[in-house]
Design an enzyme around this catalytic site. Sequence first.
Site, PDB file in Angstrom:
ATOM      1  N   CYS B  70       6.565  48.804  41.350  1.00  0.00           N
ATOM      2  CA  CYS B  70       5.290  49.133  40.717  1.00  0.00           C
ATOM      3  C   CYS B  70       4.900  50.589  40.955  1.00  0.00           C
ATOM      4  CB  CYS B  70       4.191  48.210  41.224  1.00  0.00           C
ATOM      5  SG  CYS B  70       3.802  48.446  42.966  1.00  0.00           S
ATOM      6  N   ALA B  73       4.270  51.654  44.458  1.00  0.00           N
ATOM      7  CA  ALA B  73       5.510  51.947  45.186  1.00  0.00           C
ATOM      8  C   ALA B  73       5.987  53.364  44.883  1.00  0.00           C
ATOM      9  CB  ALA B  73       6.594  50.932  44.828  1.00  0.00           C
ATOM     10  N   ARG B 104      11.898  52.895  53.691  1.00  0.00           N
ATOM     11  CA  ARG B 104      12.668  53.729  52.769  1.00  0.00           C
ATOM     12  C   ARG B 104      13.652  54.703  53.414  1.00  0.00           C
ATOM     13  NH1 ARG B 104      12.403  54.767  47.653  1.00  0.00           N
ATOM     14  NH2 ARG B 104      12.404  56.996  47.997  1.00  0.00           N
ATOM     15  N   HIS B 203       4.749  57.992  40.254  1.00  0.00           N
ATOM     16  CA  HIS B 203       5.180  59.362  40.534  1.00  0.00           C
ATOM     17  C   HIS B 203       4.206  60.339  39.884  1.00  0.00           C
ATOM     18  CE1 HIS B 203       9.444  57.453  40.344  1.00  0.00           C
ATOM     19  NE2 HIS B 203       8.945  57.328  41.559  1.00  0.00           N
TER      20      HIS B 203
HETATM   21  S1  SF4 Z   1       2.711  45.656  45.394  1.00  0.00           S
HETATM   22 FE1  SF4 Z   1       0.509  45.953  45.343  1.00  0.00          FE
HETATM   23  S2  SF4 Z   1       0.133  47.634  43.982  1.00  0.00           S
HETATM   24 FE2  SF4 Z   1       2.244  46.922  43.634  1.00  0.00          FE
HETATM   25  S3  SF4 Z   1       2.141  45.455  41.977  1.00  0.00           S
HETATM   26 FE3  SF4 Z   1       1.858  44.339  43.840  1.00  0.00          FE
HETATM   27  S4  SF4 Z   1      -0.302  44.327  44.160  1.00  0.00           S
HETATM   28 FE4  SF4 Z   1       0.084  45.839  42.712  1.00  0.00          FE
END
Ligand code: SF4
Lengths: 458, 550
Positions: B70, B73, B104, B203
């Site tokens: 996502c 991230a 990471r 990004h």
């Molecule tokens: S990890 Fe957190 S920010 Fe990413 S999709 Fe899931 S809820 Fe949304």
Amino acid sequence: MLLRHTTKEIKERKALTVNPAKTCQPIGAMYAALGIHNCLPHSHGSQGCCAYHRSALTRHYKEPVMAGTSSFTEGASVFGGQANLLQAIDTIFTVYEPDVIAVHTTCLSETIGDDIPQIAKKAETDGKIPKGKYVIHANTPSYVGSHVTGFATMTKAMVDYFAESNGRKIEQINIIPGYVEPSDMEEIKRIVSELGIRSVMFPDTSNVLNRPQTGRFDMFPKGGTTVDALRSTGSSKATLALGRLASGPAARALDAKCKVACEILDPPIGLAATDAFVDTLRRMGGVSVPESINTERGRLLDIITDMHQYFYGKKVGLVGDPDQLISLTEFLVSIDMWPIYVVTGTPGKKFESKIKEITRDVPHEVKVASGGDMFLFHQWLKNEPVDLMMGNTYLKYISRDENIPLVRFGFPILDRVGHSYFPTVGYRGGMRLLEKILDALLDKTDRESPEESFELVL
Amino acid sequence: MAASKTDPAPGIESVDPGELKAELVAKYPTKVGRKRAKQIVINSVDECGEVPEIGANARTIPGIITQRGCSYAGCKGVVLGPTRDIVNLTHGPIGCGFYSWLTRRNQTRPDGPGDANFMTYCFSTDLQDEDIVFGGEKKLRQAIREIYENFRPKAIGIFATCPVGLIGDDVHAVAREMKEELGINIFGFSCEGYKGVSQSAGHHIANNALFTHVVGLDDTASEGKFKINLLGEYNIGGDAFEIERIMDEAGITVVSTFSGNSTYDKFANSHTADLNTVMCHRSINYVAEMMEKKYGIPWIKVNFIGAASTAKTLRKIANYFEDEELIERVEKLIAEEMVEVEKVRREVESRCAGKLAMLFVGGSRAHHYQDLFAEIGMKTVAAGYEFAHRDDYEGRAVLPEIKVDADSRNIEELAVEPDPERFNPRKSEEALSRLKAKGFRFKDYDGMMAEMASGTLIIDDISQFETEKLIEKYKPAIFCAGIKEKYAIQKKGIPMKQLHSYDSGGPYAGFKGAINFWREIDRMVNSKVWGYLKAPWQESPELTATYGWE
Ligand code: SF4
Ligand code: SF4
């Protein structure tokens, strides 16, 4: 120093979590769902959660962890995720062909308020769920509870969706193993069958998350509880649930839905908890305990007898999940170790009183936190160190900074293997734990003792 | 590799890519298949370097087992994660912060024991029920105060997660307010995971906020004669350290790296560099573009993955500065480094040449790492990105053609103007034309496809199903992707190298990195373990009577 900003002085925090000792519900639900045979877990939310959960489980198990996602975009988060889930169900049954899709929600779909059963119903009416296939679900908002809650909720969903009683009891016992490793599940099954008892275990991640290298990848491996077996749990004679938090809700649901009486015990980690486990099984199954189990118990006792001097009075700090910590603390107390710091990130007041009760005879102040974090734990250590820590891989930063040996235990373990193959439950598991504890303590002694007292025989 | 652009890669004749594509697409529900068909392309490079169009940066169809993550991230994990002295506070429930905590492998090296390093910490507001119902801003404010009391950082970044966007918490307003209250720099990132279609959106969001809130805050002239920034290098496995080593030896000053081994102060001062060099085009081109507009710093594409690429990059930087001494020093350095490199390359090549590789990862590495494979004679037969855009495949020339869809439209494009005081074109018009006449190119990225052989398969946002099929058809010697793909591929008997985190080991950038990588690939593709998959009794199950009892 790796954790160079952690100070001795403890300032009260009301809003900030630093270095959490828990994670979020869906990962527990995903793990539980992997314990159903031919099942694809599905994360109903944005794809990031699913990616994170899969990655974390993969790093812990070094195994494939497959799961689908509803891949929410901004539109879905405004209008709701129905279209996404309908599409996902269609895609998954067409491409990956599982028997079961186990949907869990995420913070996002929970906040939106998507009604999963209603969407699943629509998928069914639209003909998107092939005959004989299932979509089950669990609501797993991460702003409540922790990964343990998610595990418990998905395990309960297995009962809600599948368990049925046909009026006749069958000669079998349900075992709900709790949020433990595949190796532990395997070991629990072994002990049960050693006692000559027929059982159904759910969920069962053995042979899913510790599968062999064969040169083949099966999307759905051999392991996992089958839907038929899940169905039969409603007709079992009794349920033995291990872990109040992780297994309690499913056990009680089974009782309510199908009138299957249940007993809920602490996970069989260590001597007393395993004794309780075996003894309960014996009574439930109406069997006597075979000599082989007595032998295992005797061996565990033997290590305790022989090595007691190295355990006695050693201070231990523990971080982990409530169910396991309860058994583990009890075990350590029973071998005269002093668990003086016990921290879980999972909220729950009962935990604190339970640990206090178990440690009441420990001749030292014992600090307990539920809803705590590793930053607080570390601050406690800065004020008074311990001889040993047990907990997940994140503790290795503290271990190195403070020169305190660490036994890896719990989730996640990201930097060592073994946990998925070698159990810590049962008498054998207890032996393994003691071996690990001794190795950690004695390696430090060997490394640091002055030359004149460096000894060959310990 | 470049010489044979139009020839099919050898070793793949047995597979008809057209048939394979048809087979892949046929498995999906019809509509889904139609969408996937746009993202699966058989490469063809014509004489002018033209390549076919590929669908990219499009939504992943729900239910597809994707590699993607996502926006959060991409923002918190990738771009801001490697900076050691900014406290990154995840505003949301516990999970998002937990999973992006130290996973990471980006390394950092604080300047001594007193230097700040928060990378080993995870900060979260751990939102609860009542916060979701009544709003989390109050908790966020309090958490920031507690960070300040306990840690005294220079700066705090607040990262919004999915539910935060939905309940309407305004992280930017809270940031402004708390900045005022505490007197340190505090800024927010609206990187809710549902923004965009992948990490890529994150990004962009990270680039915007860094540019707005940090870059340009410190005008102290940086030291050094040849000053560059290294953009899009995240110091996984120590890559940035190796690049820093090379730069040091060449006498080039790296003012700031975005963001491997980076610090807040270096970002703040980065606008004093004279050249921006872009490694990962996908994740950081926005900062490069904006710095050019605002400060007049030109940017060029570089690549430190591969020994030849590293040499080429060094020459390019030296040529940019048009300094004879530097050009000479760089040549000397390359010659020195190449001795050991060449020795190892030959040795590994003898065991790896002709083997097939596949790379499906990220937004630049699936391209860059092909160079390393090519140098040891390994052929890339299929590749694709996880979250790249069309320009990363087809080259920047395609930019004007890219349609902005609904998912991209909601990621802010900052309107950047030349800074009235600090805009300073680093090269005069005259110098620019001189350089261009010599063939020097700015903002040059021709993408992955032009460098791959015709007939190879390019697949964007590859799915688990497609991954398996590809492996079955081509039986590559190695597959490169991420942690989620790793063990499914290895269970099939094919070694899998992670190119996000490198599994373990590194650096793989620069000269030493090339050596490390080749040794690693040699180890993996020639490991004895792949010969043990069958037990003796599985190889020859027939029984004999030799040991029978009478
Ligand atoms: S990890 Fe957190 S920010 Fe990413 S999709 Fe899931 S809820 Fe949304
Ligand atoms: S949004 Fe919720 S479900 Fe997703 S990773 Fe974050 S805490 Fe977990």
